[in-house]
Design a protein around this motif. Structure first.
Motif, PDB file in Angstrom:
ATOM      1  N   GLY A 128      -3.862  11.532   3.206  1.00  0.00           N
ATOM      2  CA  GLY A 128      -2.765  11.965   3.973  1.00  0.00           C
ATOM      3  C   GLY A 128      -2.766  11.549   5.425  1.00  0.00           C
ATOM      4  O   GLY A 128      -2.263  11.717   6.216  1.00  0.00           O
ATOM      5  N   MET A 129      -4.044  11.235   5.686  1.00  0.00           N
ATOM      6  CA  MET A 129      -4.435  10.703   7.257  1.00  0.00           C
ATOM      7  C   MET A 129      -3.493   9.476   7.352  1.00  0.00           C
ATOM      8  O   MET A 129      -3.392   8.772   6.601  1.00  0.00           O
ATOM      9  N   VAL A 130      -3.178   9.267   8.836  1.00  0.00           N
ATOM     10  CA  VAL A 130      -2.472   8.190   9.289  1.00  0.00           C
ATOM     11  C   VAL A 130      -3.452   7.221   9.906  1.00  0.00           C
ATOM     12  O   VAL A 130      -4.511   7.962  10.544  1.00  0.00           O
ATOM     13  N   TRP A 131      -3.314   6.097   9.671  1.00  0.00           N
ATOM     14  CA  TRP A 131      -4.186   5.125  10.419  1.00  0.00           C
ATOM     15  C   TRP A 131      -3.490   4.574  11.640  1.00  0.00           C
ATOM     16  O   TRP A 131      -2.696   3.649  11.365  1.00  0.00           O
ATOM     17  N   PRO A 132      -3.005   5.075  12.570  1.00  0.00           N
ATOM     18  CA  PRO A 132      -2.084   4.766  13.679  1.00  0.00           C
ATOM     19  C   PRO A 132      -2.588   3.516  14.300  1.00  0.00           C
ATOM     20  O   PRO A 132      -3.827   3.195  14.492  1.00  0.00           O
ATOM     21  N   GLU A 133      -1.549   2.707  14.782  1.00  0.00           N
ATOM     22  CA  GLU A 133      -1.681   1.610  15.531  1.00  0.00           C
ATOM     23  C   GLU A 133      -1.422   2.037  16.997  1.00  0.00           C
ATOM     24  O   GLU A 133      -0.128   2.031  16.986  1.00  0.00           O
ATOM     25  N   HIS A 134      -2.321   1.912  18.043  1.00  0.00           N
ATOM     26  CA  HIS A 134      -1.868   2.188  19.292  1.00  0.00           C
ATOM     27  C   HIS A 134      -1.508   0.919  20.082  1.00  0.00           C
ATOM     28  O   HIS A 134      -1.428  -0.216  19.388  1.00  0.00           O
ATOM     29  N   GLY A 135      -1.016   0.947  21.200  1.00  0.00           N
ATOM     30  CA  GLY A 135      -0.778   0.067  22.038  1.00  0.00           C
ATOM     31  C   GLY A 135       0.850  -0.286  21.821  1.00  0.00           C
ATOM     32  O   GLY A 135       1.494   0.564  21.516  1.00  0.00           O
ATOM     33  N   GLY A 136       1.238  -1.544  22.806  1.00  0.00           N
ATOM     34  CA  GLY A 136       2.746  -1.650  22.614  1.00  0.00           C
ATOM     35  C   GLY A 136       3.495  -0.577  23.471  1.00  0.00           C
ATOM     36  O   GLY A 136       4.609  -0.221  23.052  1.00  0.00           O
ATOM     37  N   GLY A 137       2.726   0.067  24.454  1.00  0.00           N
ATOM     38  CA  GLY A 137       3.664   1.068  25.282  1.00  0.00           C
ATOM     39  C   GLY A 137       3.981   2.370  24.554  1.00  0.00           C
ATOM     40  O   GLY A 137       4.549   3.273  25.129  1.00  0.00           O
ATOM     41  N   LYS A 138       3.344   2.574  23.196  1.00  0.00           N
ATOM     42  CA  LYS A 138       3.641   3.825  22.504  1.00  0.00           C
ATOM     43  C   LYS A 138       2.766   5.070  23.421  1.00  0.00           C
ATOM     44  O   LYS A 138       1.687   4.766  23.726  1.00  0.00           O
ATOM     45  N   VAL A 139       3.456   5.980  23.150  1.00  0.00           N
ATOM     46  CA  VAL A 139       2.807   7.213  23.871  1.00  0.00           C
ATOM     47  C   VAL A 139       1.851   7.660  22.847  1.00  0.00           C
ATOM     48  O   VAL A 139       2.218   8.028  21.797  1.00  0.00           O
ATOM     49  N   ALA A 140       0.677   7.985  23.356  1.00  0.00           N
ATOM     50  CA  ALA A 140      -0.262   8.341  22.496  1.00  0.00           C
ATOM     51  C   ALA A 140      -0.648   9.772  22.755  1.00  0.00           C
ATOM     52  O   ALA A 140      -1.021  10.272  23.689  1.00  0.00           O
ATOM     53  N   TRP A 141      -0.529  10.698  21.750  1.00  0.00           N
ATOM     54  CA  TRP A 141      -0.723  12.190  21.553  1.00  0.00           C
ATOM     55  C   TRP A 141      -1.882  12.523  20.850  1.00  0.00           C
ATOM     56  O   TRP A 141      -2.212  11.849  19.865  1.00  0.00           O
ATOM     57  N   LEU A 142      -2.806  13.216  21.579  1.00  0.00           N
ATOM     58  CA  LEU A 142      -3.953  13.739  20.797  1.00  0.00           C
ATOM     59  C   LEU A 142      -3.919  15.345  20.640  1.00  0.00           C
ATOM     60  O   LEU A 142      -3.695  16.138  21.484  1.00  0.00           O
TER      61      LEU A 142
END
Lengths: 674, 237
Positions: free
Chosen positions: A27-41
């Motif tokens: 169920g884990m997501v492999w997120p793609e960062h970058g492209g101005g995306k807001v990164a939530w931890l």
């Protein structure tokens, strides 16, 4: 930015339970960062085992990762062994998904369900490489957000967080993302302007946009007001509530961990809110109104979740699952779906051990036990009930309207169906409690064992005792918590009363920890310095018995010149400005005060799902109705309809607000509280 | 039908304990609706059995699991989707390599496996030390190590547990074949004995083989398709 895994990996053979830190869950997501995306931890300030099953965090994780303008990863509090390895090697807090540094994220969002983890929050902000106090952060530091039930009094953390979000997060995380996204796109400058913009979002509270005033030390130092600094900032922040749970069938891909966690099963939320009206229960007060998930959706989510995770057990969660209108058909439907989905043997019979349905937060009545029997064909080891108080009188005070016949009926039914052990939850230190109420707990337990002995010689009953901690936004928010000594005295009373009672076991929570929890749950901003001192003195993982140390808290209080007595043990009056007065869960403050007075008058109120409205303020205020599939109360027990509130009334006990010697927030100052 | 599967455990999942690994297998097999037999009784358990526990933190290309299917059910072992389906249901780093029918006359993995081969690498296990360290230990009659178990410190002679030692074909890793009878010798314990002064926590461990002994013939429990496994192939000694 890149993964820190190559640096983290060599540390893991040196720590306990390294599988906590590897991610890789189903169920884990492999997120793609970058492209101005807001990164939530998304951070849970306790161990992975406690935090992973948290549904709130899993829901937001999915909702955010479905957006094109956001990514979300998760982190949990590193155990002290890993923390010291991280500090030794100069490595930061990291996400478990792709092992990125916390510094690579725009938002560090904490899910806070209880108060004792506050020192862990400070520790995690520090491990993330950000200044612990929000006023010291600059445009390159992450925004620290807190949500969850504890956000309804965020004042003790006001100096450390940038934002608190009140209520349900499904919608508001999108609104926050859009505002932060625009800020990033414009070049990440002027953090304060962004905070001011966020403060205008409904449900969002930005502590730094409010000014707090206190009375002079000589006048007792009480809180006078919390006022917005600017005209565009709301003077009262209202919680967020989703109108229809059916619109939010999350989590769609539940996380199944690679290592054992506290709730190691699928969870499907069947409804939110509760209108039983138990006066001690913060969750029941702040999550109104009741919103049921459509029964068909529950079935689909269970079937899909079990298929995806491979779990053989599902929990149907809510604050009182037997109250779900269609609980019986849903339970039967789920069992039928699983029977149909099971692989077949050559004889056509289903293979496997079947599916276990777990019904937490059960009501105390025979109907509920029947339901529990239906879903639990295999093991019948233990069953838990929560009468909360020993006498009917005290149960009318707390509005937990269970008559003794309900309890004995439930217990009889359970022993009859093959259960051998019962666990009964009680609170001590409730308003108006006398020693007779406390001792009645032992009598109830003994009577339950007597019932059980008719069915099995192994019958046993465990009494689990918690010290009552008053919480914000409840009718008991004005009540002075029992002292640690008083809790201990009551536990001793019960120990004496149960010592020779065969089959009765007594367990209790640490009374000292209740004191610390009380300080944090109803504290004002001045308590923040205490939390900071406890953290500096090494006081992390305070919710873990082996790490808790009340002396750290009393020393910090002394160092700050504050009075523990004033914060924890003092009764409040109706005209006192409470630290969370500018925040609301939709409940009228006069409703809460009237309910507090009704409690002292030993007068119960029925569940408003099936009786006329008491105008608590929530439904009318938000224009949301209770969403229940059935207009009639569920079967079983006096908690449904037909309760007789006149029963069992005894000599009323009155609670008066009295002046306490030296009980002012600022220890050593003159003047008193009246 | 009784099955034996060989699988790998590589990468991040090396930190999953043996016990958690068993839970993972139960979930994975349920996810693909594998027709696993269950024990009778009050609390039915899937009939799975695992071989020699792999230490938490060690990797392996030779792990085994025995699975009993429901009586009367058989599956097509030549169908590649069977292996792929299970591998997909397992976490990243765990992949099924071989699936075979198990000879019911043979014993369990625990009783059948007589020795295992390991590759050790890490700071202090330097190429020039491999050969001398192997020779020295193999030439000795005994190898005394101090070990602690159940709170008791004692000195054991572990030499009888060592079958063979030497560098791998690349000359960078230390290969050890260890007997599994009696009180097993942990790879990290061997590493410390062979390379005094190292920190055994830093040693990377990979299990490459598990061997059975039948009528004097030593074989990998299940060899990989297309690979001829000759015992001692990588050992120079």
């Amino acid at each position: 930015m890149s993964s820190l895994w190559p640096q983290i990996e060599p540390l893991l053979p040196r720590v306990q339970k390294p599988a906590r830190y590897i991610g890789c869950e189903d169920g884990m997501v492999w997120p793609e960062h970058g492209g101005g995306k807001v990164a939530w931890l998304l951070a849970y300030p306790d161990t992975y085992e406690v935090g992973l099953p948290n549904q709130g965090l899993q829901i937001l994780y999915e909702i955010l990762n479905e957006r094109s303008d956001a990514v979300a990863e998760r982190t949990y509090a590193p155990w002290p062994d890993l923390e010291s390895e991280l500090r030794r090697t100069g490595l930061p807090l990291f996400s478990v998904d792709t092992h990125r540094s916390a510094a690579d994220f725009d938002i560090l969002a904490f899910n806070l369900s209880a108060e004792l983890v506050y020192t862990n929050v400070l520790n995690m902000i520090d491990l993330a490489g950000a200044p612990v106090r929000s006023c010291d952060r600059d445009d390159n530091d992450p925004f620290v957000i807190m949500g969850g039930h504890a956000a309804f009094n965020p004042e003790p953390l006001a100096d450390f967080i940038d934002v608190a979000v009140l209520g349900e997060g499904e919608e508001v995380v999108g609104e926050i993302t859009e505002i932060v996204h625009a800020w990033i796109t414009k070049g990440r400058s002027d953090r304060r302007a962004l905070l001011r913009r966020l403060a205008r979002v409904p449900g969002v509270y930005v502590p730094s946009m409010y000014e707090v005033t206190y009375a002079d030390r000589a006048d007792g130092g009480q809180l006078l007001a919390v006022k917005p600094l600017h005209s565009d900032i709301p003077s009262t922040v209202d919680k967020r509530t989703v109108a229809d749970l059916g619109d939010w069938p999350y989590p769609k891909s539940p996380l199944a961990p690679l290592t054992e966690v506290v709730h190691d099963r699928l969870s499907v939320e069947v409804f939110r809110g509760c209108t039983r009206g138990c006066r001690f229960c913060q969750a029941g007060m702040i999550t109104r109104p009741v919103r049921e998930r459509p029964a068909e959706q529950v079935r689909t989510m269970v079937a899909e979740g079990l298929r995806q995770t491979g779990y053989g057990e599902v929990s149907l969660t809510s604050l009182s699952t037997a109250d779900f209108s269609e609980i019986e058909p849903v339970v039967r439907g789920v069992l039928a779906d699983q029977e149909a989905a099971a692989p077949r043997g050559p004889d056509g019979a289903a293979i496997g051990c079947g599916t276990t349905i777990n019904l937490p937060s059960l009501r105390v009545d025979a109907f509920t036990v029947g339901l529990a029997g239906e879903v639990n064909s295999g093991r019948r080891s233990g069953l838990t009930f929560a009468p909360e108080a020993g006498t009917w009188r005290l149960r009318t005070v707390i509005n937990k309207l269970i008559v003794e016949e309900d309890l004995y009926g439930a217990v009889e039914s359970a022993f009859e169906q093959g259960w051998t052990r019962m666990k009964l939850y009680f609170l001590i230190g409730l308003p108006t409690e006398t020693d007779a109420d406390t001792l009645a707990i032992a009598e109830l337990a003994k009577n339950c064992v007597r019932i059980g002995k008719k069915y099995t010689s192994r019958a046993s009953v465990t009494i689990s005792i918690g010290g009552f901690v008053p919480k914000a936004h409840t009718p008991f928010q004005w009540f002075g918590q029992n002292t640690e000594a008083e809790f201990r005295r009551k536990i001793e009373l019960l120990r004496d009363a149960t010592r020779r009672a065969h089959g009765v076991n007594l367990k209790w929570h640490d009374a000292a920890a209740s004191t610390a929890e009380g300080i944090a749950s109803r504290g004002d901003r001045r308590v923040g310095r205490v939390i900071e001192r406890v953290w500096h003195a090494g006081g992390t993982f305070q919710e873990w018995g082996e790490h808790f140390d009340l002396r750290l808290w009393t020393d910090a209080f002394a160092a700050e010149g504050l009075s523990l007595e004033w914060y924890a043990h003092r009764h409040r009056d109706s005209n006192e400005v409470l630290p969370w007065a500018h925040l609301t869960a939709g409940l009228h403050s006069d409703f809460l005060w009237d309910d507090w007075q009704a409690a002292l008058a030993e007068s119960g109120v029925e569940d408003c799902r099936w009786t006329p409205c008491y105008d608590c303020g929530v439904c009318t205020g938000y224009g949301i109705e209770h969403v229940v599939a059935s207009p009639v109360a569920p079967a079983g027990g006096s908690q449904g309809t037909g309760q007789d509130l006149a029963r069992g009334s005894e000599v009323p006990v009155h609670l008066t607000v009295k002046a306490l010697d030296g009980a002012v927030p600022l220890a050593g100052s003159a003047g008193g509280f009246s | 039908m009784k099955l034996r599967l060989r699988y790998s455990k590589l990468g991040k999942v090396r930190f999953v304990s043996h016990r958690d690994g068993a839970r993972l297998w139960e979930r994975a097999l349920r996810r693909v609706s594998f027709p696993v037999a269950y024990t009778e009784g009050f609390t039915p358990r899937p009939k799975l059995s695992f071989g020699m526990a792999l230490p938490t933190g060690a990797e392996s290309v030779a792990e085994y699991i025995d699975i009993d299917l429901v009586v009367g059910v058989s599956i097509d072992l030549d169908d590649p989707t069977v292996i792929d389906g299970i591998s997909d249901a397992l976490p990243v780093g765990m992949d099924v390599q071989v699936i075979a029918e198990r000879d019911p006359s043979r014993g369990s993995l625990q009783t059948e496996v007589t020795s295992t081969t390991w590759e050790l690498a890490g700071p202090g296990i330097e190429p020039e030390l491999l050969e001398p360290a192997a020779k020295q230990i193999l030439a000795a009659d005994e190898l005394l190590v101090e070990r602690e178990r159940k709170g008791q410190r004692r000195i054991d002679d572990v030499r009888p547990l060592i079958r063979n030692l030497g560098p791998d074909s690349s000359g960078t890793r230390f290969v050890a074949e260890l007997n599994t009878v009696g009180r097993a010798l942990r790879p990290s314990e061997l590493a410390l004995a062979a390379f005094p002064g190292i920190d055994p926590v830093d040693v990377r461990v990979l299990r490459t083989h598990q061997w059975t002994d039948h009528d004097g013939e030593r074989r990998e429990v299940l060899s990989l398709p297309g690979v001829v496994t000759a015992p001692d192939e990588s050992l120079s000694a």
